[in-house]
Design a protein around this motif. Structure first.
Motif, PDB file in Angstrom:
ATOM      1  N   TRP A   1      -8.555   7.886  -4.485  1.00 24.87           N
ATOM      2  CA  TRP A   1      -8.707   8.217  -5.899  1.00 24.87           C
ATOM      3  C   TRP A   1      -8.262   9.647  -6.204  1.00 24.87           C
ATOM      4  N   THR A   2      -8.641  10.591  -5.360  1.00 22.37           N
ATOM      5  CA  THR A   2      -8.238  11.978  -5.630  1.00 22.37           C
ATOM      6  C   THR A   2      -6.728  12.150  -5.459  1.00 22.37           C
ATOM      7  N   ASP A   3      -6.133  11.489  -4.465  1.00 18.74           N
ATOM      8  CA  ASP A   3      -4.677  11.571  -4.288  1.00 18.74           C
ATOM      9  C   ASP A   3      -3.949  11.003  -5.503  1.00 18.74           C
ATOM     10  N   THR A   4      -4.437   9.853  -5.982  1.00 24.72           N
ATOM     11  CA  THR A   4      -3.798   9.227  -7.142  1.00 24.72           C
ATOM     12  C   THR A   4      -3.934  10.104  -8.373  1.00 24.72           C
ATOM     13  N   LEU A   5      -5.116  10.642  -8.603  1.00 19.10           N
ATOM     14  CA  LEU A   5      -5.348  11.489  -9.778  1.00 19.10           C
ATOM     15  C   LEU A   5      -4.520  12.766  -9.730  1.00 19.10           C
ATOM     16  N   SER A   6      -4.316  13.296  -8.539  1.00 22.41           N
ATOM     17  CA  SER A   6      -3.559  14.543  -8.413  1.00 22.41           C
ATOM     18  C   SER A   6      -2.094  14.364  -8.804  1.00 22.41           C
ATOM     19  N   ARG A   7      -1.600  13.126  -8.757  1.00 23.67           N
ATOM     20  CA  ARG A   7      -0.200  12.860  -9.099  1.00 23.67           C
ATOM     21  C   ARG A   7       0.007  12.587 -10.587  1.00 23.67           C
ATOM     22  N   LEU A   8      -1.063  12.342 -11.323  1.00 26.59           N
ATOM     23  CA  LEU A   8      -0.941  11.961 -12.726  1.00 26.59           C
ATOM     24  C   LEU A   8      -0.981  13.179 -13.642  1.00 26.59           C
ATOM     25  N   GLU A   9      -0.176  13.111 -14.691  1.00 26.48           N
ATOM     26  CA  GLU A   9      -0.144  14.198 -15.663  1.00 26.48           C
ATOM     27  C   GLU A   9      -1.437  14.214 -16.481  1.00 26.48           C
ATOM     28  N   PRO A  10      -1.814  15.366 -17.031  1.00 26.56           N
ATOM     29  CA  PRO A  10      -3.074  15.459 -17.793  1.00 26.56           C
ATOM     30  C   PRO A  10      -3.187  14.457 -18.935  1.00 26.56           C
ATOM     31  N   GLY A  11      -2.085  14.150 -19.614  1.00 32.33           N
ATOM     32  CA  GLY A  11      -2.162  13.242 -20.748  1.00 32.33           C
ATOM     33  C   GLY A  11      -2.041  11.773 -20.406  1.00 32.33           C
ATOM     34  N   ASP A  12      -1.881  11.455 -19.141  1.00 28.75           N
ATOM     35  CA  ASP A  12      -1.714  10.056 -18.738  1.00 28.75           C
ATOM     36  C   ASP A  12      -3.032   9.306 -18.927  1.00 28.75           C
ATOM     37  N   PRO A  13      -3.026   8.191 -19.691  1.00 32.76           N
ATOM     38  CA  PRO A  13      -4.290   7.459 -19.905  1.00 32.76           C
ATOM     39  C   PRO A  13      -4.906   6.928 -18.624  1.00 32.76           C
ATOM     40  N   TYR A  14      -4.065   6.643 -17.619  1.00 38.67           N
ATOM     41  CA  TYR A  14      -4.607   6.168 -16.349  1.00 38.67           C
ATOM     42  C   TYR A  14      -5.470   7.234 -15.684  1.00 38.67           C
ATOM     43  N   LYS A  15      -5.152   8.503 -15.942  1.00 38.10           N
ATOM     44  CA  LYS A  15      -5.924   9.579 -15.296  1.00 38.10           C
ATOM     45  C   LYS A  15      -7.369   9.544 -15.775  1.00 38.10           C
ATOM     46  N   THR A  16      -7.547   9.356 -17.069  1.00 37.74           N
ATOM     47  CA  THR A  16      -8.909   9.290 -17.612  1.00 37.74           C
ATOM     48  C   THR A  16      -9.645   8.053 -17.113  1.00 37.74           C
ATOM     49  N   ILE A  17      -8.962   6.925 -17.118  1.00 35.73           N
ATOM     50  CA  ILE A  17      -9.592   5.665 -16.692  1.00 35.73           C
ATOM     51  C   ILE A  17     -10.034   5.742 -15.239  1.00 35.73           C
ATOM     52  N   ILE A  18      -9.136   6.186 -14.362  1.00 33.73           N
ATOM     53  CA  ILE A  18      -9.453   6.237 -12.929  1.00 33.73           C
ATOM     54  C   ILE A  18     -10.528   7.275 -12.651  1.00 33.73           C
ATOM     55  N   ALA A  19     -10.452   8.426 -13.325  1.00 33.36           N
ATOM     56  CA  ALA A  19     -11.463   9.465 -13.110  1.00 33.36           C
ATOM     57  C   ALA A  19     -12.847   8.971 -13.508  1.00 33.36           C
ATOM     58  N   ARG A  20     -12.936   8.256 -14.622  1.00 34.96           N
ATOM     59  CA  ARG A  20     -14.237   7.725 -15.061  1.00 34.96           C
ATOM     60  C   ARG A  20     -14.783   6.703 -14.079  1.00 34.96           C
ATOM     61  N   GLN A  21     -13.926   5.812 -13.629  1.00 31.91           N
ATOM     62  CA  GLN A  21     -14.379   4.795 -12.677  1.00 31.91           C
ATOM     63  C   GLN A  21     -14.797   5.444 -11.355  1.00 31.91           C
ATOM     64  N   ALA A  22     -14.010   6.402 -10.886  1.00 31.32           N
ATOM     65  CA  ALA A  22     -14.338   7.074  -9.630  1.00 31.32           C
ATOM     66  C   ALA A  22     -15.665   7.829  -9.744  1.00 31.32           C
ATOM     67  N   ALA A  23     -15.871   8.515 -10.869  1.00 31.44           N
ATOM     68  CA  ALA A  23     -17.131   9.241 -11.059  1.00 31.44           C
ATOM     69  C   ALA A  23     -18.316   8.278 -11.084  1.00 31.44           C
ATOM     70  N   GLU A  24     -18.136   7.118 -11.713  1.00 34.19           N
ATOM     71  CA  GLU A  24     -19.216   6.125 -11.785  1.00 34.19           C
ATOM     72  C   GLU A  24     -19.559   5.594 -10.395  1.00 34.19           C
ATOM     73  N   PHE A  25     -18.560   5.222  -9.613  1.00 35.96           N
ATOM     74  CA  PHE A  25     -18.823   4.655  -8.290  1.00 35.96           C
ATOM     75  C   PHE A  25     -19.353   5.698  -7.313  1.00 35.96           C
ATOM     76  N   LEU A  26     -18.715   6.856  -7.261  1.00 37.79           N
ATOM     77  CA  LEU A  26     -19.074   7.847  -6.252  1.00 37.79           C
ATOM     78  C   LEU A  26     -20.406   8.522  -6.532  1.00 37.79           C
ATOM     79  N   SER A  27     -20.893   8.437  -7.773  1.00 41.48           N
ATOM     80  CA  SER A  27     -22.188   9.063  -8.092  1.00 41.48           C
ATOM     81  C   SER A  27     -23.362   8.102  -7.907  1.00 41.48           C
TER      82      SER A  27
END
Length: 313
Positions: free
Chosen positions: A189-215
């Motif tokens: 998840w962190t590798d994928t997020l590091s490759r995405l631009e700040p405005g990419d909608p996938y970045k927000t989606i993946i970050a939210r899902q990762a935060a939900e699972f990892l917490s």
């Protein structure tokens, strides 16, 4: 049509003669019926050879296919778009893109088995990362959200071809998480997020899902070990939670804590209404992962969830 009707009539007459001859007492040899049928079959085959047209669309089908091809796909219904793509692959079964598009439309229609077949046909012609990813997602949908070995293999193939494809990285992380490998999930998840631009909608989606699972608090090994000790005192749920928070705090303070440890600590403190403690842990986590763009994106989601002002407690 008249020729075929005449042949059918002759076959019917021959069969009737053969079947009813014993009842009429007619002197028709037994071989007459089979021989007549064989001759007529040969005759029918000869007529079809001359006038038949196999694999040719009928007039109504051809007209409908032409109308679908001429129409704007955006104006067609889902079923019509599926048929339009079937028209294309009937004419050109080596069109990998058309097979992939057909698979996507079938997946939208929740016809997963047909979609999987279409994706596999596309991949047999041209192996593309996007098609592998679509195949993996369809297999997951068919298995009610589980990242099965078949889905895992599809995403691994997509990841090898295009590591920047966000869906592949996310679902490989999800598969690792479902297998209990939080470290592996975090890495994907962190590798994928590091490759995405700040405005990419996938970045927000993946970050939210990762935060939900990892917490999500994992089974606390310390509490389990303590409970298994003979003559161990009974502990209330609050005491167990306090013990988990203490162990997490000690682990992250020593520098041995993972990103998931930080997120669990932040979440548990917030659930205990210790918002100042949650924010303090979040600030420390952000400092510890300042050089990791992927981890920072996940922690930014946690920051949005708990707020940053003391007045929000």
């Amino acid at each position: 049509m008249m020729v075929f009707a005449a042949i059918a009539a002759l076959i019917g007459a021959a069969v009737a003669i053969f079947v009813f001859a014993p009842f009429r007492g007619a002197g028709v040899p037994r071989w007459m019926g089979p021989a007549s049928a064989a001759v007529l079959l040969v005759l029918a085959g000869a007529v079809y050879w001359v006038g038949g047209a196999p694999n040719q669309p009928g007039a109504p089908y051809a007209r409908q296919a032409a109308e679908r091809r001429a129409a704007d796909p955006a104006e067609l219904t889902l079923d019509a778009r599926i048929e339009r793509l079937r028209d294309i692959v009937r004419e050109d079964d080596g069109n990998a893109e058309a097979w992939a598009m057909l698979g996507r439309e079938l997946a939208r229609a929740e016809r997963e088995m047909e979609a999987i077949n279409a994706f596999q046909r596309s991949l047999s012609i041209d192996a593309q990362a996007r098609t592998f990813s679509d195949l993996g997602q369809t297999v997951i949908n068919l298995n009610e959200g589980d990242v099965t070995p078949d889905a895992q293999a599809a995403f691994e193939a997509a990841y090898r071809l295009d590591p920047a494809l966000p869906e592949a990285g996310f679902f490989l992380g999800l598969g690792a998480y479902q297998d209990g490998d939080r470290a592996g999930a975090t890495q994907y998840w962190t590798d994928t997020l590091s490759r995405l631009e700040p405005g990419d909608p996938y970045k927000t989606i993946i970050a939210r899902q990762a935060a939900e699972f990892l917490s999500r608090p994992d089974v606390d090994a310390g509490s389990v070990a303590a409970a298994q000790v003979e003559d161990a005192p009974e502990m209330s749920p609050q005491e167990r939670i306090a013990g988990m928070v203490g162990r997490l705090t000690e682990r992250v303070s020593s520098g041995e804590g993972s990103l998931s440890d930080w997120l669990v600590l932040i979440r548990v403190r917030a659930m205990m209404d210790d918002m100042s403690g949650a924010r303090e842990a979040l600030t420390e986590a952000e400092a510890a992962h300042a050089d990791d763009a992927g981890a920072s994106a996940i922690l930014a989601v946690a920051r949005q969830a708990i707020g940053s002002d003391a007045g929000e407690e």
